[in-house]
Design a protein around this motif. Structure first.
Motif, PDB file in Angstrom:
ATOM      1  N   ALA A  92     -45.772  34.051 109.826  1.00  0.00           N
ATOM      2  CA  ALA A  92     -46.832  35.054 109.832  1.00  0.00           C
ATOM      3  C   ALA A  92     -46.597  36.064 110.943  1.00  0.00           C
ATOM      4  N   ASN A  93     -47.007  37.279 110.692  1.00  0.00           N
ATOM      5  CA  ASN A  93     -46.994  38.304 111.737  1.00  0.00           C
ATOM      6  C   ASN A  93     -48.378  38.411 112.364  1.00  0.00           C
ATOM      7  N   PRO A  94     -48.452  38.690 113.666  1.00  0.00           N
ATOM      8  CA  PRO A  94     -49.748  38.728 114.355  1.00  0.00           C
ATOM      9  C   PRO A  94     -50.769  39.656 113.719  1.00  0.00           C
ATOM     10  N   ASP A  95     -50.319  40.807 113.196  1.00  0.00           N
ATOM     11  CA  ASP A  95     -51.271  41.773 112.634  1.00  0.00           C
ATOM     12  C   ASP A  95     -51.907  41.276 111.344  1.00  0.00           C
ATOM     13  N   ASP A  96     -51.284  40.290 110.696  1.00  0.00           N
ATOM     14  CA  ASP A  96     -51.880  39.727 109.477  1.00  0.00           C
ATOM     15  C   ASP A  96     -52.928  38.661 109.779  1.00  0.00           C
ATOM     16  N   LEU A  97     -52.837  38.052 110.962  1.00  0.00           N
ATOM     17  CA  LEU A  97     -53.697  36.905 111.267  1.00  0.00           C
ATOM     18  C   LEU A  97     -55.033  37.336 111.864  1.00  0.00           C
ATOM     19  N   ASN A  98     -55.757  38.128 111.085  1.00  0.00           N
ATOM     20  CA  ASN A  98     -57.132  38.447 111.486  1.00  0.00           C
ATOM     21  C   ASN A  98     -58.037  37.296 111.051  1.00  0.00           C
ATOM     22  N   ALA A  99     -59.302  37.376 111.424  1.00  0.00           N
ATOM     23  CA  ALA A  99     -60.218  36.272 111.155  1.00  0.00           C
ATOM     24  C   ALA A  99     -60.336  35.973 109.667  1.00  0.00           C
ATOM     25  N   ALA A 100     -60.376  37.018 108.855  1.00  0.00           N
ATOM     26  CA  ALA A 100     -60.541  36.825 107.412  1.00  0.00           C
ATOM     27  C   ALA A 100     -59.320  36.130 106.808  1.00  0.00           C
ATOM     28  N   LYS A 101     -58.120  36.550 107.217  1.00  0.00           N
ATOM     29  CA  LYS A 101     -56.908  35.963 106.661  1.00  0.00           C
ATOM     30  C   LYS A 101     -56.766  34.501 107.089  1.00  0.00           C
ATOM     31  N   ILE A 102     -57.065  34.220 108.330  1.00  0.00           N
ATOM     32  CA  ILE A 102     -56.973  32.841 108.815  1.00  0.00           C
ATOM     33  C   ILE A 102     -57.950  31.945 108.067  1.00  0.00           C
ATOM     34  N   ALA A 103     -59.135  32.465 107.793  1.00  0.00           N
ATOM     35  CA  ALA A 103     -60.125  31.687 107.040  1.00  0.00           C
ATOM     36  C   ALA A 103     -59.607  31.358 105.645  1.00  0.00           C
ATOM     37  N   VAL A 104     -58.914  32.320 105.032  1.00  0.00           N
ATOM     38  CA  VAL A 104     -58.319  32.093 103.713  1.00  0.00           C
ATOM     39  C   VAL A 104     -57.242  31.018 103.794  1.00  0.00           C
ATOM     40  N   LEU A 105     -56.345  31.150 104.783  1.00  0.00           N
ATOM     41  CA  LEU A 105     -55.242  30.200 104.923  1.00  0.00           C
ATOM     42  C   LEU A 105     -55.752  28.801 105.257  1.00  0.00           C
ATOM     43  N   ARG A 106     -56.898  28.743 105.914  1.00  0.00           N
ATOM     44  CA  ARG A 106     -57.475  27.442 106.291  1.00  0.00           C
ATOM     45  C   ARG A 106     -57.883  26.643 105.056  1.00  0.00           C
ATOM     46  N   GLN A 107     -58.170  27.334 103.969  1.00  0.00           N
ATOM     47  CA  GLN A 107     -58.585  26.657 102.742  1.00  0.00           C
ATOM     48  C   GLN A 107     -57.397  26.125 101.934  1.00  0.00           C
ATOM     49  N   LEU A 108     -56.182  26.483 102.340  1.00  0.00           N
ATOM     50  CA  LEU A 108     -54.969  26.066 101.642  1.00  0.00           C
ATOM     51  C   LEU A 108     -54.350  24.863 102.356  1.00  0.00           C
ATOM     52  N   PRO A 109     -53.356  24.212 101.761  1.00  0.00           N
ATOM     53  CA  PRO A 109     -52.749  23.031 102.397  1.00  0.00           C
ATOM     54  C   PRO A 109     -51.886  23.353 103.619  1.00  0.00           C
ATOM     55  N   ILE A 110     -51.760  24.618 103.977  1.00  0.00           N
ATOM     56  CA  ILE A 110     -50.930  25.020 105.109  1.00  0.00           C
ATOM     57  C   ILE A 110     -51.439  24.368 106.398  1.00  0.00           C
ATOM     58  N   ASN A 111     -50.536  23.759 107.175  1.00  0.00           N
ATOM     59  CA  ASN A 111     -50.946  23.117 108.429  1.00  0.00           C
ATOM     60  C   ASN A 111     -50.130  23.562 109.638  1.00  0.00           C
ATOM     61  N   ARG A 112     -49.298  24.592 109.458  1.00  0.00           N
ATOM     62  CA  ARG A 112     -48.482  25.058 110.584  1.00  0.00           C
ATOM     63  C   ARG A 112     -48.180  26.549 110.420  1.00  0.00           C
ATOM     64  N   PHE A 113     -48.359  27.294 111.499  1.00  0.00           N
ATOM     65  CA  PHE A 113     -47.984  28.710 111.528  1.00  0.00           C
ATOM     66  C   PHE A 113     -46.724  28.878 112.380  1.00  0.00           C
ATOM     67  N   SER A 114     -45.818  29.717 111.907  1.00  0.00           N
ATOM     68  CA  SER A 114     -44.702  30.186 112.724  1.00  0.00           C
ATOM     69  C   SER A 114     -44.911  31.683 112.904  1.00  0.00           C
ATOM     70  N   ILE A 115     -45.312  32.078 114.115  1.00  0.00           N
ATOM     71  CA  ILE A 115     -45.794  33.447 114.347  1.00  0.00           C
ATOM     72  C   ILE A 115     -44.721  34.287 115.042  1.00  0.00           C
TER      73      ILE A 115
END
Length: 382
Positions: A92-115
């Motif tokens: 992920a790029n920092p500019d994509d990880l706003n609050a709304a996007k993180i909330a979306v990703l939190r609902q998916l099976p993703i458990n690790r970010f590489s920023i």
């Protein structure tokens, strides 16, 4: 356990140093998602065990909409068994990880970010042509942690003209202060056909200095060791027990599927290379064909890959493994060839395991290349 790498070939803009395959047009996101899912299904028989890792790389996977991620995950879960403790990473790029996007990703099976932080300095990010700014570099980490994503990796780059040692120290200290368990740090390289290469050729940019990169690599490794990080691979550092599962499997030669345009896969004996063209890739899959070529690896190719990858890790190159996997001659030749590097104090050997010393890590690629064996060399000795 096997893994899946999924290449998402979209970016907002081209970083000046990047030569990865991507497009800045998001017009065919749905068509690409459909093609990726078709490829996953067509390759399902190649995986015989549970999936221990799923890795979304790119490009910039964080640009994908939620429905695309959901479609891909639905396809994977229908056709594969996923280990309960599987590592599921998204770059992920920092500019994509706003609050709304993180909330979306939190609902998916993703458990690790590489920023892709790269630097916490505004002028450095502008020089690289990164899409994010210094403030976003910091806030995205804290925001991700607050949302429950504690398993974070951040990327840093060193060895470029703007980066003084004091700035590198600040990047390191800031990274450590966020308590991220994993840090990847790469020397700036000038790849052909990039904006950086063109600017250097035209005299508009100062060339990258190898001595600066070597000195900053040493500084980086020393400071992260003091902070408690294991340098488990030359460019990768983690707190104990926080090694990247997916990438560690690469270095240990564990098979994985490569999905998406330009992706590579490996089954233990052959390498599979997908076409690095979005339109061609989608056309192949639309017509029910895989968009790959197969590279049949000679035993020497597989041996050389083992040397190249294992030598970069803290686990080292195991002569007993070479003897079992490749034969007595390969082990004997390796043992003979490492002697000169032992004399230079670039490697050590203990219990038949060869590992790089701190000085040797500066010459890892050279040492590996000198240990490579060619078919004609082996044929003479068998």
């Amino acid at each position: 356990m096997s893994g899946i790498y999924i290449h998402i070939p979209f970016c907002k803009q081209a970083c000046h140093y990047c030569d990865f395959h991507f497009s800045t047009s998001l017009r065919y996101t749905q068509e690409m998602t459909d093609a990726i899912c078709k490829e996953i299904v067509m390759k399902k028989e190649r995986v015989k065990d549970d999936l221990g890792s799923i890795y979304f790389g790119g490009g910039t996977p964080s640009l994908l909409p939620e429905k695309s991620f959901q479609q891909i995950f639905d396809t994977i879960t229908r056709h594969f068994s996923i280990a309960t403790n599987a590592e599921i990473t998204i770059e992920a790029n920092p500019d994509d990880l706003n609050a709304a996007k993180i909330a979306v990703l939190r609902q998916l099976p993703i458990n690790r970010f590489s920023i892709g932080i790269q630097s916490f300095f505004e002028e450095d990010l502008r020089w690289m042509n990164r899409a994010h700014n210094a403030e976003e570099a910091e806030t995205c980490i804290k925001r991700s942690q607050d949302a429950g994503f504690e398993n974070l990796s951040i990327d840093l780059i060193y060895g470029y003209p703007l980066l003084t040692d004091s700035k590198l120290l600040e990047n390191i200290n800031k990274s450590v202060s966020f308590q991220t368990p994993h840090i990847s740090a790469y020397a700036m390289t000038v790849e052909p056909r990039t904006a950086l290469a063109s600017a250097i050729k035209k005299g508009k940019q100062v060339p990258v200095n190898d001595e600066q990169a070597a000195a900053q690599f040493t500084l980086l490794t020393e400071k992260l060791a003091i902070a408690g990080f294991d340098q488990y691979e030359i460019s990768n550092f983690s707190l104990p027990g926080k090694h990247a599962v997916h990438n560690t499997n690469y270095w240990r030669g564990i098979p994985y599927l490569g999905i998406g345009p330009s992706a590579h896969g490996f089954d233990g004996y052959n390498r599979y290379l997908n076409v690095a063209n979005n339109a061609h890739y989608m056309n192949f899959l639309e017509n029910g064909q895989l968009a790959e070529t197969v590279e049949e690896l000679h035993i020497c190719d597989r041996f050389n890959e083992y040397i190249m990858t294992s030598l970069r890790t803290m686990w080292g190159t195991d002569l007993s493994k070479i003897r079992v996997d490749f034969g007595k001659v390969f082990a004997e030749e390796t043992k003979k060839n490492v002697e000169i590097f032992k004399q230079r104090k670039w490697v050590t050997e203990q219990n038949e395991v060869v590992t790089l010393t701190p000085d040797g890590k500066l010459f890892a690629d050279y040492i590996a290349s000198e240990l490579f064996l060619l078919p004609e060399e082996i044929a003479e000795k068998i």
